[in-house]
Design a protein around this motif. Structure first.
Motif, short mmCIF file in Angstrom:
data_model
loop_
_atom_site.label_atom_id
_atom_site.label_comp_id
_atom_site.label_asym_id
_atom_site.label_seq_id
_atom_site.Cartn_x
_atom_site.Cartn_y
_atom_site.Cartn_z
N SER A 1 60.56 96.78 33.26
CA SER A 1 59.55 97.45 34.43
C SER A 1 60.03 97.89 35.68
O SER A 1 58.87 98.16 36.07
CB SER A 1 58.53 97.76 32.96
OG SER A 1 58.02 96.09 34.05
N ALA A 2 60.19 96.63 35.83
CA ALA A 2 60.68 96.56 37.51
C ALA A 2 62.24 97.29 38.24
O ALA A 2 62.91 96.39 37.24
CB ALA A 2 59.71 95.07 37.87
N VAL B 1 45.61 97.79 34.02
CA VAL B 1 46.48 96.92 34.98
C VAL B 1 47.45 95.41 34.61
O VAL B 1 45.79 95.26 34.93
CB VAL B 1 47.07 97.31 36.36
CG1 VAL B 1 47.95 96.99 37.13
CG2 VAL B 1 46.13 99.31 36.38
N VAL B 2 48.17 95.17 34.28
CA VAL B 2 48.23 93.29 34.04
C VAL B 2 49.25 93.31 35.66
O VAL B 2 50.06 93.99 35.78
CB VAL B 2 49.42 92.70 32.97
CG1 VAL B 2 48.08 92.88 31.96
CG2 VAL B 2 50.34 93.62 32.98
N SER B 3 49.46 92.45 35.93
CA SER B 3 49.86 91.44 36.89
C SER B 3 51.44 91.48 36.99
O SER B 3 51.84 91.24 37.79
CB SER B 3 48.84 90.66 37.95
OG SER B 3 48.72 89.67 37.56
N PHE C 1 54.89 98.52 38.06
CA PHE C 1 54.57 100.86 37.66
C PHE C 1 53.86 101.43 38.02
O PHE C 1 54.24 102.17 38.95
CB PHE C 1 54.02 101.09 36.32
CG PHE C 1 54.37 102.81 36.09
CD1 PHE C 1 55.31 103.01 36.15
CD2 PHE C 1 52.78 103.28 35.61
CE1 PHE C 1 55.11 104.69 35.90
CE2 PHE C 1 53.03 105.08 35.74
CZ PHE C 1 54.09 105.65 35.12
N VAL C 2 52.17 101.06 38.25
CA VAL C 2 51.87 101.39 39.85
C VAL C 2 52.48 101.65 41.07
O VAL C 2 51.76 102.52 41.92
CB VAL C 2 50.44 100.84 39.94
CG1 VAL C 2 49.50 101.53 41.11
CG2 VAL C 2 49.57 101.17 38.88
N GLU D 1 56.97 103.31 30.51
CA GLU D 1 56.12 104.08 31.44
C GLU D 1 57.34 104.57 32.20
O GLU D 1 56.77 105.56 32.98
CB GLU D 1 55.11 103.98 32.67
CG GLU D 1 53.78 103.41 31.90
CD GLU D 1 53.09 104.60 30.69
OE1 GLU D 1 53.75 105.39 31.15
OE2 GLU D 1 52.75 104.83 29.80
N LEU D 2 58.12 104.60 33.32
CA LEU D 2 59.03 104.45 34.26
C LEU D 2 59.44 105.69 33.33
O LEU D 2 60.10 106.65 34.12
CB LEU D 2 60.39 103.88 34.49
CG LEU D 2 59.53 102.57 35.24
CD1 LEU D 2 60.44 101.30 35.61
CD2 LEU D 2 58.82 103.10 36.64
#
Length: 728
Positions: free
Chosen positions: A150-151, A430-432, A464-465, A497-498
């Motif tokens: 996700s990153a 949101v999780v970090s 994601f944010v 989510e991307l």
């Protein structure tokens, strides 16, 4: 063994496959097979003027090994001596083939619990027994292990500096380097490896096949990093040591696929001759982002401070990123909510923009090893602490927002004053840290409560944010995405989510109600990937994907959206979001109508108008063009909107008063109340000279071309025949 012959039923048990895979990974010279996989599957290669979607399609191929799979191979190899002698060409090919076959069998084996539950569900449908294949930890293990990243690697580098900025004194005194120094060294190493792999590929073409290996492209020395990083050699050695796997322990804890794999937290391998090997650079950035917290958590005298700093980072980062989009006056951090003298709840970050609100609750929780192993209770406990608790808090804050009984107090002591309470609220949990299979778990375990105002939550992570606020830089576009994303929440099946954002950027996230479930694969992120590489790394490529962000450039709607965003008034905000939602065909018709009517009003000095309802939203809009005095013009617009709203049985109707010629906004209004029968309005409708107004959805289906005759009045409301207005 052929991939196509395997099924979950025919695959061996996971432990058997793992044991055979471990034996293979400890073979003489196996490291060269891993180096090949890293070169083949982790690098993006392009030769044109800029990076294109075609260049990165292989990243989504089923034949590519995921980073989690390669990390598994590295972790198993680290349990042995790690011989670096080059095996014979045929032996190396055998290693590659066997690795792919065993990893495929492992995938099939992980699907066994889910497939078994699915069969039970199908068998018991007649008994109405709802057994969800993904409702247990066993059923979710496959999606957790094979969950998409996700990153982007550069995000880990950028966010690590912010995450540990307040911990640099501890890091300097305990591990002899700061987080900035670690990131600089990792960046220099990444540049070195890319250039070395480029150069070495050309050199390898001159060698015989028996000498082919990509391993030298991943080998480096500490001295090579000194000049490009501008960091002293002694500090570089401390950094490398902190992220080196412990050869004496030989990754002993890695006894099953979901057990702790030390090479994830310490991905660098050091050999007796002093050289180092880093096979996956992504893993180093990820370790820099995640591992230091666990070092500090092991210090009893500092663990509480580390936890506090970790939570503060997430809240501050989210506030900063949302401020980038909405502006400082619309974003509030650490808002205490009181009912009378009693503290009711706290919003970590609150965005108030027009009549929309975003309630952000952040948590610093991770998915534990026990949950990854298939422990049901632990998985649900992890989800509760990381997500459900955050959602429960966000729900309390959202409920308080739509009530006039609560006070919203800032950390400065001042209170937020509301000119109008929000009509749409988007909870954002949101999780970090990266939380594998978060989207799937949210669909399984989250008990959602919604209302007309409070939308379903979006469950995601800070990474994601970061992307969301980078790409959707305007308030209208971001709010429009949140509205669409929550609208299709029950229809959407995604691994991360991307994929949903990538699909929206190119195709618009508007799904037809006839689809119960839509599965969006990771390949939809390709244009998003290029945009992020271009913006953050300077890679030549399109910084803004063609699609939803570009379709209104230079158009009347684009001009209106710019004015709407500049004003941030509640009336205009809702209308702006309505403008963003039509399909390309419908948007083209609306643009043509606005352009023509503005010109007609300037030419003949008369009043012209157009209207369009949106059946899906129970809303619509009316646009007036005239040169009447403001007060009279607004009264006429209000009366017209009332009639249109009632006639179409809409709950919301927007009105826009534009100046002839240039189309500048002179005024706006919004009528927001649930439709109900009214005898007086019925009488008024009988005397009202109705003009046809084609719904926005039908415009997108080409209704005009099929059903409107050339000599009929144009549905845009111009008062002209269709053939002399919007037909062309």
């Amino acid at each position: 063994m052929e991939k196509k012959e395997l099924t979950p039923q025919s695959a061996r048990e996971e432990s058997e496959v793992f044991e055979e895979l471990e034996k293979l990974c400890r073979s003489t010279g196996y490291i060269h097979a891993i180096a090949y996989f890293c070169w083949r599957d982790n690098l993006i290669r392009f030769s044109g003027d800029q990076l294109t979607e075609k260049d990165i399609q292989h990243q989504y191929s089923n034949d590519r090994l995921l980073r989690t799979e390669i990390s598994t191979l590295i972790g198993l190899m680290a349990k042995g001596e790690m011989d670096t002698n080059i095996p014979e060409h045929q032996t190396l090919q055998t290693y590659i083939d066997q690795s792919e076959a065993l990893l495929h069998e492992m995938h099939m084996s992980l699907q066994k619990p889910g497939m078994a539950a699915f069969k039970v569900m199908v068998r018991d449908l007649s008994k109405s027994i709802g057994i969800d294949p993904f409702s247990t930890a066993d059923g979710l293990r496959e999606s957790i292990f094979y969950g998409s990243e996700s990153a982007y690697d550069f995000q880990y580098k950028e966010l690590a500096r912010l995450k540990y900025r307040a911990d640099n004194d501890w890091l300097k005194s305990h591990v002899s380097f700061t987080i900035d120094e670690a990131c600089l060294v990792a960046g220099a190493l990444g540049d070195l490896q890319v250039q070395r792999l480029i150069d070495f590929r050309e050199t390898m073409l001159e060698l015989s096949p028996e000498q082919w290996t990509f391993l030298p492209g991943f080998v480096f020395s500490a001295q090579e990093l000194e000049a490009p990083s501008c960091i002293p050699l002694e500090t570089i050695e401390h950094i490398l040591a902190a992220f080196c796997v412990d050869r004496d322990q030989a990754n002993a804890s890695f006894s099953s696929l979901s057990a702790f794999n030390e090479t994830n937290a310490a991905p660098i391998i050091k050999f007796a001759d002093g050289s180092y090997i880093l096979l996956q650079h992504y893993s180093l950035y990820e370790a820099i982002y995640e591992a230091p917290f666990f070092w500090m958590a092991g210090d009893n005298s500092y663990s509480a401070t580390a936890s506090k700093n970790r939570g503060a980072f997430a809240e501050q980062f989210l506030a900063d990123r949302l401020t980038r989009v909405f502006g400082r006056k619309h974003v509030f951090q650490n808002v205490d909510i009181y009912k009378g003298k009693d503290r009711f709840a706290e919003a970590d970050v609150l965005v108030l923009y027009g009549d929309r609100a975003i309630v952000v609750q952040a948590k610093s929780k991770r998915l534990t090893i026990e949950a990854r192993k298939g422990n049901d209770l632990q998985l649900k406990d992890d989800f509760k602490k990381a997500i459900h608790d955050a959602y429960d808090q966000a729900l309390l804050c959202s409920q308080a927002l739509i009530s006039g009984e609560y006070r919203f107090v800032l950390s400065s002591g001042g209170e937020i004053s509301f000119s109008k309470r929000p009509t749409k609220i988007f909870p954002l949990c949101v999780v970090s840290d990266h939380f594998p299979s978060l989207a799937v778990q949210a669909q399984q375990f989250l008990n959602i409560q919604t209302s007309q105002a409070i939308q379903p939550p979006i469950i995601t992570d800070v990474l994601f944010v970061d992307v969301l606020t980078e790409i959707l830089e305007s308030p209208l576009h971001l709010l429009n995405y949140l509205a669409l994303r929550t609208k299709v929440d029950n229809q959407l099946f995604i691994s991360q989510e991307l994929a949903a954002l990538g699909f929206h950027l190119k195709h618009h996230l508007w799904l037809d109600d006839k689809y119960d479930k839509v599965n969006l694969g990771d390949e939809f992120t390709s244009s998003l990937d290029i945009a992020m590489f271009a913006r953050r790394l300077g890679v030549p490529g399109e910084r803004t994907p063609k699609g939803i962000l570009t379709r209104y450039e230079g158009s009347p709607i684009g001009k209106l959206l710019s004015e709407i965003e500049a004003s941030a008034t509640p009336e205009l905000l809702g209308l702006g979001m309505l403008f963003l939602q039509p399909s390309s065909d419908a948007a083209r018709h609306i643009n043509n109508g606005i352009d023509r009517l503005a010109r007609y009003a300037a030419e003949d000095g008369k009043h012209h108008d157009m209207s369009a309802p949106s059946e899906a939203d129970k809303a619509g809009f009316t646009i007036h063009f005239n040169s009447l005095p403001d007060e009279i013009a607004r009264e006429r617009l209000s009366a017209h909107c009332q009639m249109r709203k009632y006639d179409t049985k809409s709950n919301v109707w927007y009105g826009l008063l534009l100046a002839p010629g240039n189309g500048d906004i002179r005024g706006a209004l919004a009528i927001e109340e649930h439709w109900k029968a009214d005898p007086d309005m019925e009488k008024a409708l009988e005397a009202w000279p109705r003009k046809p107004a084609v719904p926005i959805k039908r415009l997108s289906q080409g209704a005009l071309r099929r059903k409107i005759g050339r000599n009929e009045m144009c549905p845009c409301g111009s008062g002209k025949k269709y053939k002399k207005c919007c037909l062309n």
